[in-house]
Design a protein around this motif. Sequence first.
Motif, PDB file in Angstrom:
ATOM      1  N   VAL A   1     -18.517   0.174  -7.787  1.00  0.00           N
ATOM      2  CA  VAL A   1     -17.822   1.089  -6.891  1.00  0.00           C
ATOM      3  C   VAL A   1     -16.326   1.073  -7.180  1.00  0.00           C
ATOM      4  N   LYS A   2     -15.698   2.153  -6.824  1.00  0.00           N
ATOM      5  CA  LYS A   2     -14.266   2.277  -7.034  1.00  0.00           C
ATOM      6  C   LYS A   2     -13.631   2.665  -5.709  1.00  0.00           C
ATOM      7  N   LYS A   3     -12.544   1.971  -5.348  1.00  0.00           N
ATOM      8  CA  LYS A   3     -11.813   2.295  -4.130  1.00  0.00           C
ATOM      9  C   LYS A   3     -10.733   3.312  -4.472  1.00  0.00           C
ATOM     10  N   MET A   4     -10.656   4.374  -3.684  1.00  0.00           N
ATOM     11  CA  MET A   4      -9.647   5.398  -3.906  1.00  0.00           C
ATOM     12  C   MET A   4      -9.004   5.756  -2.573  1.00  0.00           C
ATOM     13  N   CYS A   5      -7.738   6.100  -2.613  1.00  0.00           N
ATOM     14  CA  CYS A   5      -7.080   6.619  -1.417  1.00  0.00           C
ATOM     15  C   CYS A   5      -7.389   8.109  -1.349  1.00  0.00           C
ATOM     16  N   PRO A   6      -7.987   8.571  -0.245  1.00  0.00           N
ATOM     17  CA  PRO A   6      -8.352   9.983  -0.167  1.00  0.00           C
ATOM     18  C   PRO A   6      -7.135  10.892  -0.273  1.00  0.00           C
ATOM     19  N   ASN A   7      -7.286  12.011  -0.980  1.00  0.00           N
ATOM     20  CA  ASN A   7      -6.194  12.965  -1.166  1.00  0.00           C
ATOM     21  C   ASN A   7      -5.965  13.842   0.059  1.00  0.00           C
ATOM     22  N   ASP A   8      -7.031  14.221   0.734  1.00  0.00           N
ATOM     23  CA  ASP A   8      -6.904  15.102   1.891  1.00  0.00           C
ATOM     24  C   ASP A   8      -6.404  14.319   3.106  1.00  0.00           C
ATOM     25  N   PRO A   9      -5.170  14.586   3.557  1.00  0.00           N
ATOM     26  CA  PRO A   9      -4.625  13.807   4.674  1.00  0.00           C
ATOM     27  C   PRO A   9      -5.410  13.963   5.971  1.00  0.00           C
ATOM     28  N   TYR A  10      -6.191  15.054   6.092  1.00  0.00           N
ATOM     29  CA  TYR A  10      -6.924  15.288   7.330  1.00  0.00           C
ATOM     30  C   TYR A  10      -8.282  14.596   7.366  1.00  0.00           C
ATOM     31  N   THR A  11      -8.642  13.894   6.306  1.00  0.00           N
ATOM     32  CA  THR A  11      -9.886  13.108   6.314  1.00  0.00           C
ATOM     33  C   THR A  11      -9.585  11.616   6.444  1.00  0.00           C
ATOM     34  N   ARG A  12      -8.324  11.254   6.612  1.00  0.00           N
ATOM     35  CA  ARG A  12      -7.939   9.838   6.704  1.00  0.00           C
ATOM     36  C   ARG A  12      -8.523   9.185   7.945  1.00  0.00           C
ATOM     37  N   ILE A  13      -8.937   7.926   7.776  1.00  0.00           N
ATOM     38  CA  ILE A  13      -9.428   7.131   8.902  1.00  0.00           C
ATOM     39  C   ILE A  13      -8.404   6.030   9.142  1.00  0.00           C
ATOM     40  N   ASN A  14      -7.873   6.006  10.346  1.00  0.00           N
ATOM     41  CA  ASN A  14      -6.777   5.124  10.699  1.00  0.00           C
ATOM     42  C   ASN A  14      -7.100   3.649  10.463  1.00  0.00           C
ATOM     43  N   CYS A  15      -6.155   2.954   9.835  1.00  0.00           N
ATOM     44  CA  CYS A  15      -6.319   1.531   9.531  1.00  0.00           C
ATOM     45  C   CYS A  15      -5.182   0.712  10.141  1.00  0.00           C
ATOM     46  N   GLY A  16      -4.260   1.373  10.808  1.00  0.00           N
ATOM     47  CA  GLY A  16      -3.094   0.652  11.312  1.00  0.00           C
ATOM     48  C   GLY A  16      -2.791   0.979  12.757  1.00  0.00           C
ATOM     49  N   HIS A  17      -1.520   1.026  13.061  1.00  0.00           N
ATOM     50  CA  HIS A  17      -1.032   1.337  14.402  1.00  0.00           C
ATOM     51  C   HIS A  17       0.250   2.143  14.246  1.00  0.00           C
ATOM     52  N   PRO A  18       0.675   2.854  15.279  1.00  0.00           N
ATOM     53  CA  PRO A  18       1.915   3.635  15.155  1.00  0.00           C
ATOM     54  C   PRO A  18       3.090   2.741  14.751  1.00  0.00           C
ATOM     55  N   GLY A  19       3.843   3.191  13.764  1.00  0.00           N
ATOM     56  CA  GLY A  19       5.014   2.441  13.316  1.00  0.00           C
ATOM     57  C   GLY A  19       4.727   1.342  12.309  1.00  0.00           C
ATOM     58  N   ILE A  20       3.483   1.216  11.836  1.00  0.00           N
ATOM     59  CA  ILE A  20       3.155   0.166  10.866  1.00  0.00           C
ATOM     60  C   ILE A  20       3.973   0.390   9.585  1.00  0.00           C
ATOM     61  N   LYS A  21       4.428  -0.691   9.005  1.00  0.00           N
ATOM     62  CA  LYS A  21       5.209  -0.623   7.766  1.00  0.00           C
ATOM     63  C   LYS A  21       4.251  -0.624   6.575  1.00  0.00           C
ATOM     64  N   ALA A  22       4.691  -0.035   5.455  1.00  0.00           N
ATOM     65  CA  ALA A  22       3.866   0.069   4.246  1.00  0.00           C
ATOM     66  C   ALA A  22       3.349  -1.298   3.810  1.00  0.00           C
ATOM     67  N   ARG A  23       4.218  -2.303   3.809  1.00  0.00           N
ATOM     68  CA  ARG A  23       3.824  -3.635   3.351  1.00  0.00           C
ATOM     69  C   ARG A  23       2.735  -4.244   4.229  1.00  0.00           C
ATOM     70  N   GLU A  24       2.867  -4.066   5.529  1.00  0.00           N
ATOM     71  CA  GLU A  24       1.874  -4.591   6.468  1.00  0.00           C
ATOM     72  C   GLU A  24       0.532  -3.877   6.262  1.00  0.00           C
ATOM     73  N   CYS A  25       0.599  -2.584   6.013  1.00  0.00           N
ATOM     74  CA  CYS A  25      -0.609  -1.785   5.787  1.00  0.00           C
ATOM     75  C   CYS A  25      -1.322  -2.224   4.510  1.00  0.00           C
ATOM     76  N   THR A  26      -0.589  -2.320   3.405  1.00  0.00           N
ATOM     77  CA  THR A  26      -1.218  -2.697   2.137  1.00  0.00           C
ATOM     78  C   THR A  26      -1.707  -4.144   2.169  1.00  0.00           C
ATOM     79  N   ARG A  27      -1.061  -4.991   2.956  1.00  0.00           N
ATOM     80  CA  ARG A  27      -1.531  -6.374   3.105  1.00  0.00           C
ATOM     81  C   ARG A  27      -2.886  -6.405   3.796  1.00  0.00           C
ATOM     82  N   LYS A  28      -3.162  -5.417   4.634  1.00  0.00           N
ATOM     83  CA  LYS A  28      -4.471  -5.283   5.289  1.00  0.00           C
ATOM     84  C   LYS A  28      -5.518  -4.725   4.328  1.00  0.00           C
TER      85      LYS A  28
END
Length: 99
Positions: free
Chosen positions: A50-77
Amino acid sequence: AKCQCKVVPRERTNCGYPGISAAECKKIGCCFNASVPSVPWCYNPKPKKVKKMCPNDPYTRINCGHPGIKARECTRKGCCFRAHPAGVPWCFYHRVTEE
């Protein structure tokens, strides 16, 4: 998939029971090949690639964080981060596709 059953005979791990039929073996999701004696004939397939990909369509995104999350905190998750567009999650889960 057929390619998942290409396992070297000495590396086969048993997936059935003595005397299992080819049909029963395949029905439980295993591979069957009785051409080599003294190794399991009903055996576990190779794991799917399997291959993990970041979806291109922004409207199909499934939330993985919280409002105001920083990029580093997100990628660490282990998630994707794109700070655009407004109104969609910026930290979101990967999409997994089979290779």
